[in-house]
Design a protein around this motif. Structure first.
Motif, mmCIF file in Angstrom:
data_model
loop_
_atom_site.group_PDB
_atom_site.id
_atom_site.type_symbol
_atom_site.label_atom_id
_atom_site.label_comp_id
_atom_site.label_asym_id
_atom_site.label_seq_id
_atom_site.Cartn_x
_atom_site.Cartn_y
_atom_site.Cartn_z
ATOM 1 N N SER A 143 0.808 -1.223 0.000
ATOM 2 C CA SER A 143 0.000 0.000 0.000
ATOM 3 C C SER A 143 0.839 1.269 0.000
ATOM 4 O O SER A 143 0.481 2.263 -0.638
ATOM 5 C CB SER A 143 -0.958 0.002 1.192
ATOM 6 O OG SER A 143 -0.278 -0.273 2.406
ATOM 7 N N ALA A 144 1.965 1.266 0.715
ATOM 8 C CA ALA A 144 2.817 2.457 0.733
ATOM 9 C C ALA A 144 3.410 2.717 -0.649
ATOM 10 O O ALA A 144 3.444 3.860 -1.122
ATOM 11 C CB ALA A 144 3.930 2.309 1.767
ATOM 12 N N VAL A 145 3.860 1.671 -1.306
ATOM 13 C CA VAL A 145 4.419 1.813 -2.656
ATOM 14 C C VAL A 145 3.364 2.361 -3.603
ATOM 15 O O VAL A 145 3.647 3.232 -4.440
ATOM 16 C CB VAL A 145 4.948 0.457 -3.165
ATOM 17 C CG1 VAL A 145 5.410 0.568 -4.617
ATOM 18 C CG2 VAL A 145 6.089 -0.026 -2.290
ATOM 19 N N ALA A 146 2.137 1.893 -3.484
ATOM 20 C CA ALA A 146 1.063 2.318 -4.383
ATOM 21 C C ALA A 146 0.638 3.756 -4.155
ATOM 22 O O ALA A 146 0.214 4.442 -5.094
ATOM 23 C CB ALA A 146 -0.141 1.387 -4.211
ATOM 24 N N LEU A 147 0.757 4.259 -2.918
ATOM 25 C CA LEU A 147 0.227 5.576 -2.572
ATOM 26 C C LEU A 147 1.285 6.681 -2.514
ATOM 27 O O LEU A 147 0.959 7.863 -2.625
ATOM 28 C CB LEU A 147 -0.503 5.506 -1.231
ATOM 29 C CG LEU A 147 -1.743 4.610 -1.195
ATOM 30 C CD1 LEU A 147 -2.275 4.498 0.232
ATOM 31 C CD2 LEU A 147 -2.832 5.126 -2.127
ATOM 32 N N LYS A 148 2.543 6.305 -2.327
ATOM 33 C CA LYS A 148 3.600 7.325 -2.247
ATOM 34 C C LYS A 148 3.853 7.952 -3.606
ATOM 35 O O LYS A 148 3.759 7.296 -4.645
ATOM 36 C CB LYS A 148 4.902 6.709 -1.728
ATOM 37 C CG LYS A 148 4.884 6.340 -0.267
ATOM 38 C CD LYS A 148 6.275 5.938 0.239
ATOM 39 C CE LYS A 148 6.812 4.712 -0.457
ATOM 40 N NZ LYS A 148 8.120 4.296 0.114
ATOM 41 N N SER A 149 4.222 9.231 -3.603
ATOM 42 C CA SER A 149 4.609 9.913 -4.841
ATOM 43 C C SER A 149 5.862 9.268 -5.419
ATOM 44 O O SER A 149 6.616 8.595 -4.712
ATOM 45 C CB SER A 149 4.874 11.397 -4.565
ATOM 46 O OG SER A 149 5.963 11.538 -3.667
ATOM 47 N N GLY A 159 7.644 5.963 -4.246
ATOM 48 C CA GLY A 159 6.594 5.013 -4.559
ATOM 49 C C GLY A 159 6.337 4.959 -6.053
ATOM 50 O O GLY A 159 7.049 5.573 -6.853
ATOM 51 N N LEU A 160 5.265 4.249 -6.418
ATOM 52 C CA LEU A 160 4.842 4.164 -7.817
ATOM 53 C C LEU A 160 3.652 5.067 -8.107
ATOM 54 O O LEU A 160 3.309 5.277 -9.270
ATOM 55 C CB LEU A 160 4.480 2.708 -8.162
ATOM 56 C CG LEU A 160 5.628 1.699 -8.076
ATOM 57 C CD1 LEU A 160 5.115 0.292 -8.379
ATOM 58 C CD2 LEU A 160 6.756 2.072 -9.030
ATOM 59 N N ASP A 161 3.020 5.587 -7.060
ATOM 60 C CA ASP A 161 1.867 6.489 -7.215
ATOM 61 C C ASP A 161 0.860 5.912 -8.211
ATOM 62 O O ASP A 161 0.416 6.587 -9.142
ATOM 63 C CB ASP A 161 2.342 7.867 -7.660
ATOM 64 C CG ASP A 161 1.324 8.960 -7.355
ATOM 65 O OD1 ASP A 161 0.348 8.687 -6.634
ATOM 66 O OD2 ASP A 161 1.513 10.088 -7.854
ATOM 67 N N GLY A 164 -2.783 7.874 -8.105
ATOM 68 C CA GLY A 164 -2.881 9.324 -8.109
ATOM 69 C C GLY A 164 -2.988 9.959 -6.744
ATOM 70 O O GLY A 164 -3.295 11.150 -6.642
ATOM 71 N N PHE A 165 -2.717 9.193 -5.674
ATOM 72 C CA PHE A 165 -2.820 9.743 -4.317
ATOM 73 C C PHE A 165 -1.655 10.681 -4.010
ATOM 74 O O PHE A 165 -1.794 11.640 -3.246
ATOM 75 C CB PHE A 165 -2.861 8.594 -3.309
ATOM 76 C CG PHE A 165 -3.282 8.989 -1.923
ATOM 77 C CD1 PHE A 165 -4.621 9.155 -1.614
ATOM 78 C CD2 PHE A 165 -2.344 9.160 -0.915
ATOM 79 C CE1 PHE A 165 -5.014 9.506 -0.322
ATOM 80 C CE2 PHE A 165 -2.721 9.507 0.376
ATOM 81 C CZ PHE A 165 -4.065 9.680 0.668
ATOM 82 N N SER A 166 -0.490 10.392 -4.546
ATOM 83 C CA SER A 166 0.671 11.295 -4.554
ATOM 84 C C SER A 166 1.097 11.775 -3.163
ATOM 85 O O SER A 166 1.309 12.978 -2.944
ATOM 86 C CB SER A 166 0.393 12.505 -5.452
ATOM 87 O OG SER A 166 0.084 12.094 -6.761
ATOM 88 N N ALA A 167 1.247 10.851 -2.233
ATOM 89 C CA ALA A 167 1.664 11.206 -0.874
ATOM 90 C C ALA A 167 3.124 11.662 -0.863
ATOM 91 O O ALA A 167 4.011 10.957 -1.340
ATOM 92 C CB ALA A 167 1.492 10.022 0.058
#
Length: 229
Positions: A143-149, A159-161, A164-167
């Motif tokens: 989840s962190a990889v998916a949500l991090k910018s 991350g892979l963003d 589009g959450f772009s944390a």
């Protein structure tokens, strides 16, 4: 440490800091009772953003209080702010290192009481349960990889963003006024408390999963607001 979480899928406690707060045992039965709505909301989603394509459902909102416009993104059944809130609420809202340019870069850090009052009209501060659903939707194990910018994180921790959450790694603020972990951590305030204090959601440069931390009393974290479509 026992963690208190909001029990119902549609319980928008972000606009009511008085509760309810439920224990994990209590919330488990509540979650089960929410039935197909919660189940359908936590179905694993396919990424809408890759290195070559971006098919996420974006939009914008304008905060009528100060005229600032924010990007939004639809993930599952909710529309999330795709950037951190940057509304100056006065006492209880801060720029990292007390520098205005960091508010422009990361948004503002808010204490729990203030965070529960600052979301723009028709948007709400998410509960820890809603973040749990978000993690499940984007893949709990990553989840962190998916949500991090995909930029800005220390030691190649980008991350892979994928949604589009772009944390961004804007760090956090301790209760005594010190700032720490810029480049390493993104901390988001929820509308929940445990027996020791506020519950926050964390994404770290060196972790692939998102996490939740209780006992965050008196500290300040960033705010992401959501609404139904």
């Amino acid at each position: 440490m026992p963690l208190f979480v909001a029990g119902l899928f549609l319980a928008a406690c972000g606009d009511d800091s008085s509760g309810p707060y439920l224990t994990m045992d209590e919330s488990s039965s509540s979650i089960q009772s929410s039935g197909s709505v919660a189940s359908s909301s936590s179905v694993r989603l396919q990424p809408c953003r890759t290195e070559t394509e971006d098919n996420c459902e974006y939009g914008t909102i304008t905060d009528e209080r100060d005229g600032k416009t924010y990007k939004t993104v639809k993930i599952g059944n909710w529309i999330w702010m795709a950037e951190n809130l940057n509304y100056d609420a006065g006492e209880g809202s801060y720029c990292y290192d007390d520098k205005e340019e960091n508010c422009e870069k990361y948004g503002r850090l808010y204490t729990f009481d203030v965070a529960n009052t600052v979301c723009p009209k028709d948007f709400y501060l998410a509960s820890s349960y809603q973040y749990r659903i978000l993690f499940d939707q984007v893949g709990a194990d990553s989840s962190a990889v998916a949500l991090k910018s995909d930029h800005g994180w220390e030691e190649d921790g980008n991350g892979l963003d994928q949604f589009g959450f772009s944390a961004l790694p804007g760090g956090s603020r301790y209760y005594e006024g010190s700032y720490l972990s810029e480049g390493e951590v993104a901390k988001f305030m929820t509308c929940d408390k445990d027996i020791m204090g506020e519950v926050t959601v964390g994404l770290a440069y060196n972790q692939v999963k998102g996490n939740m931390q209780g006992g965050y009393a008196g500290r300040a974290a960033y705010v992401r607001c959501y609404r139904l479509p």
